[in-house]
Enzyme design. Structure first.
Site, PDB file in Angstrom:
ATOM      1  N   TYR A 186       0.708  -1.072  -0.056  1.00 10.57           N
ATOM      2  CA  TYR A 186       0.047   0.037   0.076  1.00 10.57           C
ATOM      3  C   TYR A 186       0.952   1.244   0.168  1.00 10.57           C
ATOM      4  O   TYR A 186       2.046   1.168   0.778  1.00 10.57           O
ATOM      5  CB  TYR A 186      -0.927   0.030   1.070  1.00 10.57           C
ATOM      6  N   GLU A 241      -3.148   7.455  -4.266  1.00 11.11           N
ATOM      7  CA  GLU A 241      -3.208   6.374  -3.547  1.00 11.11           C
ATOM      8  C   GLU A 241      -3.126   5.087  -4.257  1.00 11.11           C
ATOM      9  O   GLU A 241      -4.191   5.034  -5.277  1.00 11.11           O
ATOM     10  CB  GLU A 241      -4.255   6.357  -2.475  1.00 11.11           C
TER      11      GLU A 241
END
Ligand code: GDP
Ligand code: MN
Length: 398
Positions: A101, A189
């Site tokens: 992530y 993101e």
């Protein structure tokens, strides 16, 4: 302004960040076509401006065309956490070996940029962050210092990317930063930033952005003309969105004659010719759109163009004006025939061909013996004819 995944991934791609091959689709027909094109298995993903789609059933793996259609029929009518699904992304399914992530966001308190990242990415990232806060790294990029490849390498190592992934991760971090900066984003993101490939073949392994979330700073809108394409609206603008997906230049106007041509200049002249014809005939008919199929258009491009133009319910007739240079009129004619069959077209079409393979193209149209296809020798005559046909159709309807 938040972007849909299908828009966000384009911005990542522009910077050279690897993303799977994918298409955006709004109905099961487009899903079937797109999946066939991409090859199986595919993932069908709800396009909504909210996360956790996977947990809500908005992300489905499909191994066949039928699976993909079923998945899209499930997902398209969904409302996920109060957001109705606008369409689906059909993406090449990747074999995931590991999920990381990474996000970059504005940190208002320290007046710089936050990089939040963990080697334990995926759908459970929040839970992992709660249970193992130490596994989530919070780093900074200063607005004043240079963030270069050296800094990115250090950061990748600090985040905990596996040794084999550090170099590629550094490249991706750097490109994410460029994406963030160049687009005046407030958030970029990637979750998962996945390690993909064949577990038994080291050389096949690489990092790939399987999901993308980007928010843009609305205050910077004035310096990004391109953001118009992100305007979230329904109806006619969704036609403009669709056209964009196929690389077509389509502008929706207000009239009744659909206009398709090759080259911006020729299409503009065709719009004028339609406007003059409307004035001339005193029936108030004008052009319904601008659509430039560009140079070297294939039969498929033509077919797609007609589909988009005819999706506009106001269109009563269509003018196709092609001056064949790189574009072959023969290809355009084949596209027209394909579209007529596929769309079961009921609107009259006026065609003017000149240049490359014009006579072959006209011969193909003639062989169809279809009373809906009209041919005109010049642009002016074609415009007059299409305006007249549109006026008639409109009158019959009333
Ligand atoms: P989100 O739930 O809204 O974050 O949607 P994502 O696009 O992140 O997808 C959710 C999950 O679906 C991912 O974390 C993956 O585990 C899985 N997924 C997404 N794309 C693929 C793919 O190409 N292959 C496989 N095997 N799983 C995928
Ligand atoms: Mn995700």
């Amino acid at each position: 302004m938040d972007l849909y995944e299908y828009q966000a991934r384009e911005l990542l791609k522009e910077q050279g960040i690897p993303v799977p091959e994918a298409i955006y689709a709004q109905n099961s027909h487009e899903v079937a076509e797109g999946s066939d094109q991409i090859g199986y298995p595919v993932v069908v993903k709800a396009q909504v401006k909210i996360g956790h789609r996977g947990q809500a059933g908005g992300v489905k793996l499909a191994h066949t065309r039928d699976d993909a259609i079923l998945a899209s029929e499930d997902i398209l009518p969904m409302t996920i956490h109060g957001h109705s699904v606008s369409g689906v992304l059909v993406a090449e399914a990747k074999n995931i070996l590991h999920e990381y992530y990474v996000s970059i966001s504005v940190d208002r308190s320290s007046r710089d940029f936050d990089v939040l990242a963990t080697a334990n990415g995926g759908t459970e990232v929040e839970e992992i962050a709660k249970e193992h806060p130490e596994s989530v790294k919070r780093l900074h990029i200063s607005a004043l210092d240079d963030f270069d490849i050296e800094a990115a390498r250090e950061m990748a190592a600090a985040i905990g990317f596996y040794h084999a992934d550090v170099e590629q991760a550094a490249q991706i971090l750097l490109r994410m930063w460029r994406c963030f900066k160049d687009n005046d984003a407030t958030l970029v993101e990637i979750n998962p930033l996945a390690k993909i490939g064949d577990p038994d073949d080291e050389s096949s392994k690489s990092l790939c952005a399987l999901d993308a979330k980007i928010s843009l700073d609305d205050n910077a809108k004035f310096r990004h003309d391109g953001w118009k394409r992100f305007d979230d609206s329904t109806g006619s603008d969704s036609l403009e969105h669709q056209a964009q997906e196929f690389g077509l230049h389509y502008v929706h106007l207000d009239g009744e004659v659909g206009v398709i041509g090759n080259g911006a200049g020729l299409v503009m002249s065709s719009l004028d010719a339609v406007a003059y014809a409307g004035e001339d005939q005193g029936n108030g008919i004008t052009a319904a759109n601008f659509l430039d199929i560009g140079g070297g258009a294939s039969a498929q491009t033509m077919c797609q163009s007609l589909r988009i133009v005819l999706s506009d319910p106001k269109v009563e007739s269509v003018l196709v004006n092609v001056y064949g240079g790189i574009t072959s009129c023969e290809q355009v004619a084949r596209g027209i025939i394909e579209a007529i069959e596929e769309l079961r077209m009921t609107k009259p079409l006026v065609v003017r061909f000149d240049g490359n393979h014009a006579s072959e193209g006209l011969a193909i149209l003639r062989e169809e013996h279809n009373s809906m296809i009209h041919v005109a020798p010049t642009m002016e005559e074609a415009a007059q004819m299409s305006v007249q046909l549109a006026a008639q159709a409109k009158e019959n309807r009333q």
